[in-house]
Design a protein around this motif. Structure first.
Motif, PDB file in Angstrom:
ATOM      1  N   THR A 287     -39.771  87.911   9.035  1.00 12.26           N
ATOM      2  CA  THR A 287     -41.208  88.047   8.761  1.00 12.26           C
ATOM      3  C   THR A 287     -42.052  87.312   9.795  1.00 12.26           C
ATOM      4  N   THR A 288     -41.398  86.725  10.792  1.00 13.52           N
ATOM      5  CA  THR A 288     -42.113  86.020  11.857  1.00 13.52           C
ATOM      6  C   THR A 288     -42.534  87.017  12.933  1.00 13.52           C
ATOM      7  N   PRO A 289     -43.825  87.140  13.221  1.00 13.90           N
ATOM      8  CA  PRO A 289     -44.262  88.113  14.221  1.00 13.90           C
ATOM      9  C   PRO A 289     -43.657  87.847  15.600  1.00 13.90           C
ATOM     10  N   ILE A 290     -43.344  88.921  16.291  1.00 15.25           N
ATOM     11  CA  ILE A 290     -42.861  88.835  17.663  1.00 15.25           C
ATOM     12  C   ILE A 290     -43.793  89.641  18.563  1.00 15.25           C
ATOM     13  N   ARG A 291     -43.799  89.296  19.843  1.00 14.49           N
ATOM     14  CA  ARG A 291     -44.688  89.946  20.801  1.00 14.49           C
ATOM     15  C   ARG A 291     -44.034  91.247  21.281  1.00 14.49           C
ATOM     16  N   VAL A 292     -44.753  92.353  21.179  1.00 16.43           N
ATOM     17  CA  VAL A 292     -44.239  93.671  21.538  1.00 16.43           C
ATOM     18  C   VAL A 292     -45.211  94.333  22.512  1.00 16.43           C
ATOM     19  N   ARG A 293     -44.667  94.925  23.559  1.00 18.64           N
ATOM     20  CA  ARG A 293     -45.513  95.650  24.485  1.00 18.64           C
ATOM     21  C   ARG A 293     -45.870  97.015  23.909  1.00 18.64           C
ATOM     22  N   SER A 294     -47.112  97.425  24.104  1.00 20.56           N
ATOM     23  CA  SER A 294     -47.552  98.743  23.660  1.00 20.56           C
ATOM     24  C   SER A 294     -48.440  99.352  24.734  1.00 20.56           C
TER      25      SER A 294
END
Length: 424
Positions: A287-294
């Protein structure tokens, strides 16, 4: 009674649809972050039952903000706040209801945190600990917080209380057992993986260390999917392998009921267990947000939220689902005369019937039925209390009588079953 229903997803939608056939409340405010979703629920109610003189009102709410919950509750003079969203929102809705001087009900309690060094033997923060720690605040305010009032927990706890009061003199084990023969198919008729309940909640329950309670040991944990057993479910469902899963009943029942052991086991199946293990191995249960490229630049997203977004909404799979689901409690021990006894108390929900009557799939409908019954008993003063309590703190007999009584006689027309397993 004026009810603020927080959440118009699958279970919230079904709560409103079931309540529309009852007359014990003055107003139900159907609220959601997505106002259009709340409005769709009310449109269905009005199409089936007429406008009902404004008994159903839509509102926008931010369940993550206690001030928003308080403001909406106060604006509509809510006497009861019914939490029908994912358990991660329990703390804020719980706080907002108390601030609004309203009673509170939920179907899943505040989340647990595993023991930091020994998660598969010792408990850390248990389900509901945060809420029970606030019991003095609710008692001082003279308000009731009724926790775990769905089907499991909820109806299972009512069954346990009934068994303790009427069937047993000594209880060895209160074992909640949940199983189904549900199948979901795609447009081509092929069976597909589509969980019938919130995958967010399912991941939380199934991958956390399961909790067991024993009188001589207290609460302790085991590894996920431990102690598999084949349990025979009634009404054509048949044998299903069940495993230990973290669940609220184990944290609720021992607070009130006298038993040597309390367990919860769920029929998941090999495929579902394999998928859950894979999600955990890949870190997709986090449930910990991760950085994702979009395409629009970096964004942060919690992997579990992404999994939930990628799967079919459980509220929408009813038309493609067949089968039945069963919720119940297997009780072993001795009857009041000291003779050995073993019974399974249960309720079965058939997807074909719930879809025809409510356009709600059977798992969410069965969950939604129980808080509506509880609210009706509270409205009539049959159930009453202050502080933070679970369903087993209340007399089970009027609940089960109202549930089973025919609709024509003012009941809900949902008979429950009891099998004497020693007689087999």
């Amino acid at each position: 009674m004026r009810i603020l229903l927080v959440g118009a997803g699958g279970v919230g939608d079904a709560i409103a649809k079931i309540a529309a056939r009852r007359d014990f409340f003055e107003v139900m405010v159907v609220s959601d972050y997505d106002l259009a979703r709340a409005e769709r629920t009310i449109a269905w109610v009005e199409a089936r039952h007429g406008a009902q003189r404004g008994r159903f009102v839509a509102a926008r709410i931010d369940a993550s903000d206690p001030d928003s919950v308080e403001a909406v509750a106060r604006a509509h003079q809510a006497t009861h706040v019914m939490n029908a969203v994912e358990p991660k929102f329990v703390p804020t809705i719980f706080a907002g209801a108390l601030a609004a001087d309203a009673d509170y009900l939920d179907m899943a309690m505040s989340l647990s945190e595993p023991h930091r060094t020994d998660p598969y033997a010792q408990t850390g923060i248990k389900l509901g600990d945060d809420q029970f720690e606030q019991a003095p605040d609710w008692e001082k305010a003279g308000r009731l917080a009724l926790l775990g009032m769905g089907v499991e927990p909820g109806l299972s706890d009512v069954f346990a209380r009934y068994a303790a009061d009427h069937l047993f003199g000594e209880i060895d084990e209160l074992g909640t057992r949940d199983g189904a023969n549900l199948v979901v198919r795609d447009e081509m008729g092929a069976e597909i993986f589509a969980p019938s309940f919130s995958i967010w909640t399912t991941i939380e329950e199934c991958l956390n260390p399961p909790v067991v309670w024993e009188k001589d040991r207290g609460w302790y944990t085991t590894p996920p999917f431990s102690e598999p057993e084949v349990f025979e479910f009634p009404e054509g469902i048949g044998p299903v392998e069940c495993v230990n899963v973290e669940h609220e009943e184990v944290l609720l029942m021992p607070r009130v009921l006298n038993a040597n052991r309390v367990t919860f086991k769920y029929g998941l199946g090999d495929e579902f267990i394999g998928i859950l293990k894979t999600l955990h191995q890949l870190g997709l249960d986090s449930t910990t947000p991760i950085r994702v490229r979009s395409a629009n630049g970096p964004v942060e997203v919690a992997p579990r939220d992404m999994v939930a977004a990628a799967l079919p909404d459980p509220a929408t799979i009813g038309p493609r689902m067949t089968g039945k689901t069963c919720a119940g409690v297997w009780v072993t021990g001795r009857d009041p005369q000291g003779e050995p006894r073993e019974v399974y108390l249960y309720h079965v929900s058939d997807n074909e019937w719930t879809m025809a009557e409510y356009e709600a799939q059977c798992v969410v409908w069965q969950t939604a039925l129980n808080p509506v019954i509880a609210l009706e008993l509270l409205a009539g003063g049959v159930w009453s209390g202050i502080g933070v309590l679970g369903p087993e703190a209340f007399d089970a007999e009027p609940y089960l009588e109202l549930m089973a009584r025919p609709v024509a006689d003012g009941g809900y027309g949902q008979p429950w079953g009891m099998e004497d397993r020693l007689a087999r």
